[in-house]
Enzyme design. Structure first.
Site, PDB file in Angstrom:
ATOM      1  N   ASP A  31       0.830  -1.207   0.000  1.00 37.52           N
ATOM      2  CA  ASP A  31       0.000   0.000   0.000  1.00 37.52           C
ATOM      3  C   ASP A  31       0.864   1.257   0.000  1.00 37.52           C
ATOM      4  O   ASP A  31       2.058   1.206   0.267  1.00 37.52           O
ATOM      5  CB  ASP A  31      -0.938   0.015   1.203  1.00 37.52           C
ATOM      6  CG  ASP A  31      -0.191   0.017   2.532  1.00 37.52           C
ATOM      7  OD1 ASP A  31       0.867  -0.616   2.629  1.00 37.52           O
ATOM      8  OD2 ASP A  31      -0.675   0.654   3.478  1.00 37.52           O
ATOM      9  N   GLU A  32       0.241   2.344  -0.327  1.00 33.53           N
ATOM     10  CA  GLU A  32       0.835   3.673  -0.263  1.00 33.53           C
ATOM     11  C   GLU A  32       2.130   3.807  -1.047  1.00 33.53           C
ATOM     12  O   GLU A  32       3.056   4.509  -0.650  1.00 33.53           O
ATOM     13  CB  GLU A  32       1.028   4.090   1.206  1.00 33.53           C
ATOM     14  CG  GLU A  32      -0.289   4.109   1.976  1.00 33.53           C
ATOM     15  CD  GLU A  32      -0.143   4.521   3.423  1.00 33.53           C
ATOM     16  OE1 GLU A  32       0.870   5.137   3.769  1.00 33.53           O
ATOM     17  OE2 GLU A  32      -1.062   4.215   4.201  1.00 33.53           O
ATOM     18  N   VAL A  33       2.207   3.121  -2.173  1.00 38.35           N
ATOM     19  CA  VAL A  33       3.373   3.231  -3.049  1.00 38.35           C
ATOM     20  C   VAL A  33       3.165   4.435  -3.960  1.00 38.35           C
ATOM     21  O   VAL A  33       2.183   4.519  -4.683  1.00 38.35           O
ATOM     22  CB  VAL A  33       3.559   1.948  -3.889  1.00 38.35           C
ATOM     23  CG1 VAL A  33       4.705   2.105  -4.870  1.00 38.35           C
ATOM     24  CG2 VAL A  33       3.777   0.754  -2.966  1.00 38.35           C
TER      25      VAL A  33
END
Length: 145
Positions: A31-33
């Site tokens: 996540d949150e890449v």
């Protein structure tokens, strides 16, 4: 970027960690890449041109696949945040377990494509919510959410 070296480092790291943690599930995040940052990085842009890669999202997908395939090869079950579903959908390996936490992620779609899903969308499921009491956390019924 040296993809071969990176892949070997990732494999060795995941192998070592999988030996330390004996559970069959291995959470890899995903996540949150912020791939937009890769589009601005000179070395990454050179790598993409050299390998005829059209977007940094493709690099992200390759890395996610590498990590998942490695964990599967090591006999573990890869788990990833719902963002990998949002970004890649059913192109993910079918052995991946998705951990859904965002309202806009469609759990029915995930399941209909054959993925197992951990649903943690409820506000009581995060320990960093200091306004939620332990009683509320333990008494929360996910099926009613």
């Amino acid at each position: 970027i040296n993809a071969t070296l990176t892949n070997q480092v990732v494999f060795n790291l995941l192998k070592e960690l999988s030996n330390l943690f004996t559970d069959s599930f291995f959470h890899l995040g995903g996540d949150e890449v912020q791939t937009v940052l890769w589009d601005e990085d000179i070395e990454t842009v050179k790598y993409m041109k050299l390998h005829n890669i059209s977007s940094s999202k493709d690099i992200y997908l390759d890395f996610v696949r590498l990590a998942h395939d490695t964990i599967l090869e090591l006999g573990k079950i890869p788990v990833g945040w719902g963002e990998i579903w949002t970004n890649f959908g059913s192109t993910l390996n079918g052995g991946v377990v998705l951990q859904k936490w965002l309202i806009q992620q469609n759990i029915t779609d995930m399941i209909d494509h054959g993925y197992r899903v951990i649903n943690v969308e409820a506000p009581t499921n995060y320990l960093d919510h200091l306004d939620v009491t332990w009683e509320e956390m333990y008494s929360f019924e996910m099926c009613n959410y």
